[in-house]
Write an enzyme that holds these catalytic residues in place. Structure first.
Site, PDB file in Angstrom:
ATOM      1  CG  MET A 193      41.709  27.788  63.225  1.00  0.00           C
ATOM      2  SD  MET A 193      41.220  26.369  62.808  1.00  0.00           S
ATOM      3  CE  MET A 193      39.497  26.465  63.297  1.00  0.00           C
ATOM      4  CB  CYS A 194      45.571  26.074  68.558  1.00  0.00           C
ATOM      5  SG  CYS A 194      43.966  27.266  68.747  1.00  0.00           S
ATOM      6  N   GLY A 195      47.975  24.669  67.970  1.00  0.00           N
ATOM      7  CA  GLY A 195      48.860  23.674  68.162  1.00  0.00           C
ATOM      8  C   GLY A 195      48.734  23.153  69.691  1.00  0.00           C
TER       9      GLY A 195
END
Lengths: 658, 300
Positions: free
Chosen positions: B1-3
């Site tokens: 879960m990231c950018g």
């Protein structure tokens, strides 16, 4: 015109200023927006907001009546859930433009991203360019106009509404079909185009729902009440329950549907006992006075917490699954006992708001009946991810219960077998969830707590995400929790037991060294105050009762909640059946039941040697079975079986005390 | 879960890739506050550059460095430069042998996170600015870079579990990934049978190893991305970089966001436009959102 510079103000300050301008009737211009998220969220006055540049996610979201002009691009979910007003985008829009649109207009002069108009219910979503895949995904109503091309799966799983496409259609979605334009369609579209000064000389293809999947082919037949499990000692493998299950599947040709929760035996609170013998508890009416039961939930970031007279809440249950009368009885009982009620799916009723002193508003994936007005009058908002009875699935409301009144509140067609989406259109991961949380907090003005309701699945991972994402509280729901309707396969096989859920939650929080600042509310098969205090000792900060409250309020546990013809007027929308329900009497019954829980919790707290319920801990418990010991890590002390449940004694006493 | 974020300047030269990427990652830090990482491409170094994650306590650090020294000797790699900073140990070595065997052995006995003559992967717990404070990422100049902000969900918060990941056995290749591979274990077992080792339970490591395997079989980066979209199940947007290329791949469901901007000077890609906009404060950028199930590469 007031100018707001987003290079100088943060988004919360900017939104407060925009709302202030709204109250004064002043138009606003936002400069240096630089694609920031949540611009103009929660505005409920009809002013003009001009965004001089690009906006990020949820621009104009959860607003009512305002007009937004965004000069360049927008990110995901422009015009999220608006009931009135408009969002006009000069450039391109990201995914889910006009998501949950309930009225008003979203106009995109460039292209729009995937899943545009997902779960929209009315209003118009317009795109002058091309639409990416799944335009009109799960739409319940309203109109989408696309002048350019539409990519794959147009109208996927739509249940109503109209999609007009000026260009090519790559493919149609599940249960969508092309139909002839109706008289007046083109005139209405041309009127819309003229309003926004858009020229178009082509023709349109109209897509609507084909109507093949709106209802189950065969309804669930009536059958005798499903008994709960029987121990193998007195039963056999192909017992009557198993046989009946197979016969009915042979008839309907699909999974079965029923109400209530799992009926299979799993380790539960009866397998846990108090380390100390509490059977000596006497009918001491002063027990309640001597013990602090007051519980605050959701104060982690400074919002006004729910302030409960004891660590108990009413669990979320919808007006839809339950009749309005029951919801009102629950709301009243919660007020009389000084605890909170919860809307469940389907929105808030005015009468319910008046009856309940503290009311939690749930936001579900379908956003059925979810509005900014309700957000602003809620005492807490909770994002529903799933239920313990059916993790991974959305709500189910069978056609019999989708009456004109329910359909109107929820913004959906009447008489469909409503299967709410299994996931939120705008929460596809923990990362998007953060932005959604910000949107809700902006809409609430950071005033009240924001929680997450999740069915127990991978609790250890999920609770870490909830903590890191910054929720004020978590409502955790185990396998034994009930539901209004779900497939039996899911009810019996998908979730994990409540006992495992609380233990995994505590382990997960410990693994990331979480401070004790996010409240954990545990639910799923809690029957009384004895169960409640065991859960508190295992680490919950509060518990919720659903089924127990309903049974106290007249439910006969026939488990036919899905049928819609509940004989006692609880799980029904039929006015005749509902008229059997005596709100005044049942509200008192539920209230008295809650007071018996209060007495039990207080008396046991005292018997364990505390004067504050929040001081009970794992040290006060032992496990009676190897399974329960393995799950909880409590010492295995089978000898304590004798005082496992002092409730025979206690409930008699509770009646006397109450 | 990231950018995720990436930037490539079309003209060769010493561009402010460090500063640009810090700013882009700071723009989407809300997507992942646990850890931040950078894969930066500058001029070719004479020596092979290796970066390891090592313990931060003095005893642990000394032991790890000693252990790495022994491994270098074993493979006839001559240590030329060394620097110990933050939780990492960065060295330059003269090495002319079989890189695959060398790095495989190194990876088994030490936490090797970056290998290459152009590439440097810098990653640690904390935000983009936290990492910059320790490693001075802002001073790095070059042609292109990709980076990542992480919210740990299923795997632990540890520097070595942060992105970017380098493609095992292949110097100068890195990936960053946003999403979740649902067929992780099945794909992992398949790759393990082909002799690859996994050092974390992070599904993003699998993307790096998968691409490495495809490239080892002689596929182009483009065709590796194409097959990745079909072979990987789940939701994902990922970026990959080599000394001369960057590329992206996006799943069929478009469940993970990604926008890109291309102008005469540069290509900028990020999870959200707000990151790209950081490079152009006060202006609107003409970004586009790639279609689901697509991939693309750009070369210097």
């Amino acid at each position: 015109m007031v100018t707001i510079d987003l290079s100088k103000l943060n988004i919360t300050e900017a939104n407060e200023k925009i709302r202030e301008c709204g109250r004064n009737g002043q138009d606003v211009e936002v400069i240096n927006p630089d694609a920031k998220h949540n611009i103009g969220v929660g505005l409920t006055d009809p002013i003009n907001v001009t965004v001089k540049g690009s906006a990020g996610y949820f621009c104009g979201g959860l607003s009512h009546g305002a007009t937004y002009n965004i000069e360049h691009n927008v990110g995901w979910a422009v015009g999220d859930n608006i009931y009135a007003g408009s969002c006009i985008v000069g450039g391109n829009a990201g995914a889910i433009a006009g998501v949950g649109l309930r009225g008003g207009e979203v106009v995109i002069r460039g292209n729009m991203g995937s899943r545009a108009g997902q779960i929209m219910k009315s209003g118009t979503l317009f795109c002058a360019g091309d639409a990416a895949f799944m335009a009109g995904y799960m739409m319940y109503g309203g109109r989408i106009i696309i002048l350019g091309d539409a990519a794959e799966k147009v109208g996927q799983d739509m249940s109503s509404g109209e999609i007009f496409i000026g260009g090519k259609i790559e493919s149609l979605g599940n249960d969508a079909e092309i139909v002839d334009m109706a008289p007046g369609d083109l005139e209405s579209i041309n009127e819309f185009l003229a309003k926004y000064g858009i020229e178009f000389n082509g023709t349109f293809t109209k897509v609507t729902n084909a109507g093949k999947k709106l209802r189950y082919g065969k309804q669930e037949p009536r059958h005798r009440p499903q008994p709960f499990f029987v121990h193998s000692k007195s039963s056999n493998y192909w017992n009557p329950k198993v046989q009946e299950d197979i016969w009915i599947k042979g008839e309907v040709g699909r999974y079965r549907i029923r109400g209530y929760g799992a009926s299979k035996p799993v380790p539960h609170l009866n397998d846990i006992a108090f380390a100390k013998d509490v059977s000596h508890v006497k009918a001491d009416p002063s027990a309640v006075e001597g013990v602090n039961l007051r519980t605050k939930v959701g104060g982690r970031w400074g919002a006004k917490p729910l302030d409960l007279s004891m660590p108990v809440m009413i669990a979320p249950m919808s007006f839809g699954a339950l009749s309005k009368s029951v919801k009102l009885a629950l709301a009243r009982a919660s007020r009389l006992s000084g605890i909170s009620e919860n809307t469940g799916e389907g929105g808030m009723m005015d009468e319910q708001r008046e009856e309940a002193d503290q009311l939690v508003l749930q936001m579900l994936s379908g956003r059925l009946g979810f509005s900014i007005q309700d957000i602003q009058r809620a005492d807490a908002v909770e994002i529903y991810i799933s239920q313990g009875a059916k993790p991974g699935l959305g709500g189910q409301l069978m056609a019999k219960k989708v009456t004109p009144e329910i359909a109107k509140i929820r913004g959906i067609p009447e008489g469909i077998d409503l299967r709410s989406p299994s996931r939120h259109p705008d929460v596809l991961g923990a990362d998007d969830l953060v932005i959604k949380m910000d949107e809700l907090r902006e809409a609430m003005g950071h005033r009240v707590p924001l929680g997450i309701k999740m069915g127990a699945g991978r609790v250890k991972d999920d609770i870490k995400i909830a903590y890191k994402d910054g929720f004020d509280f978590v409502e955790l729901d185990g396998l034994q929790g009930s539901t209004g309707a779900a497939s039996t396969e899911v009810l019996e096989n998908v979730g994990i037991p409540t006992l495992c859920a609380i233990q995994e939650a505590m382990d997960g929080l410990k693994e990331i060294d979480a401070k004790d600042d996010m409240d954990v509310v545990l639910m799923g098969g809690i029957k009384d105050g004895v169960d409640a205090i065991k859960m508190l000792a295992l680490g919950a900060d509060c518990i919720s009762v659903g089924t127990a409250a309903i049974i106290a309020g007249g439910c006969i546990a026939c488990m036919q909640c899905h049928v819609g013809t509940c004989p006692v007027g609880i799980a029904t929308q039929d006015k005749g059946h509902e008229s059997r329900y005596d709100i005044d009497r049942q509200a008192q019954n539920i209230h008295r039941f809650l007071e018996s829980m209060r007495w039990q919790i207080a008396a046991i707290t005292k018997a364990l040697g505390y004067d504050d319920v929040h001081n009970v801990s794992r040290e006060d418990l032992v496990a009676l079975t190897p399974e329960a010991a393995d799950i909880t890590g409590l010492p295995y002390v089978p000898g304590h079986r004798d005082h496992a449940r002092p409730d025979d004694n206690l409930s008699t006493l509770a009646r006397k005390a109450g | 879960m990231c950018g995720i974020a990436g930037v490539m300047y079309k003209q060769k030269g010493a561009h402010e890739i460090g500063k640009s990427l810090i700013s882009m990652l700071d723009g989407c830090q809300h997507r992942g506050p646990d850890s931040t990482g950078f894969a930066l491409y500058g001029d070719k170094h004479e020596q092979l550059q290796l970066r390891f994650i090592i313990p931060t306590d003095e005893a642990g650090k000394a032991e790890a460095i000693k252990n790495i020294g022994t491994l270098l000797e074993k493979h006839d790699a001559k240590l030329v430069t060394e620097e110990s900073i933050g939780c990492s140990y960065h060295i330059g070595v003269d090495f002319g042998g079989d890189l695959l065997a060398f790095t495989k052995d190194m990876e088994e006995h030490a936490k090797l996170v970056s290998v290459g003559h152009y590439l440097d992967i810098i990653k640690d717990d904390g935000t983009a600015h936290d990492v910059d404070d320790i490693y001075h990422v802002g001073n790095v100049k070059g042609t292109h870079a990709i980076g990542h902000v992480r919210l740990a969900t299923e795997s632990a918060v540890r520097p070595e579990a942060a992105h970017p990941f380098w493609a095992t056995g292949f110097e100068d290749i890195a990936i960053v990934h946003n999403g979740q591979l649902t067929n992780y274990w099945k794909m992992r077992r398949r790759l393990e049978r082909r002799g690859f080792a996994f050092h974390t339970d992070n599904d993003s490591e699998l993307v790096a190893v998968y691409l490495a395997d495809k490239l080892a079989q002689g596929n182009s980066l483009e065709s590796a991305l194409e097959t990745a979209i079909d072979d990987m199940d789940g939701t994902f947007s990922f970026l990959v970089s080599t000394p001369t290329e960057i590329g992206y791949a996006k799943d069929h469901l478009a469940a993970k966001p990604m926008v890109l901007l291309e102008n005469d000077d540069m290509i900028a890609i990020a999870s959200e436009e707000v990151s790209i906009n950081r490079l152009f404060p006060g202006q609107s950028v003409n970004s586009t959102e790639p279609a689901p199930g697509t991939f693309r590469t750009w070369s210097l």
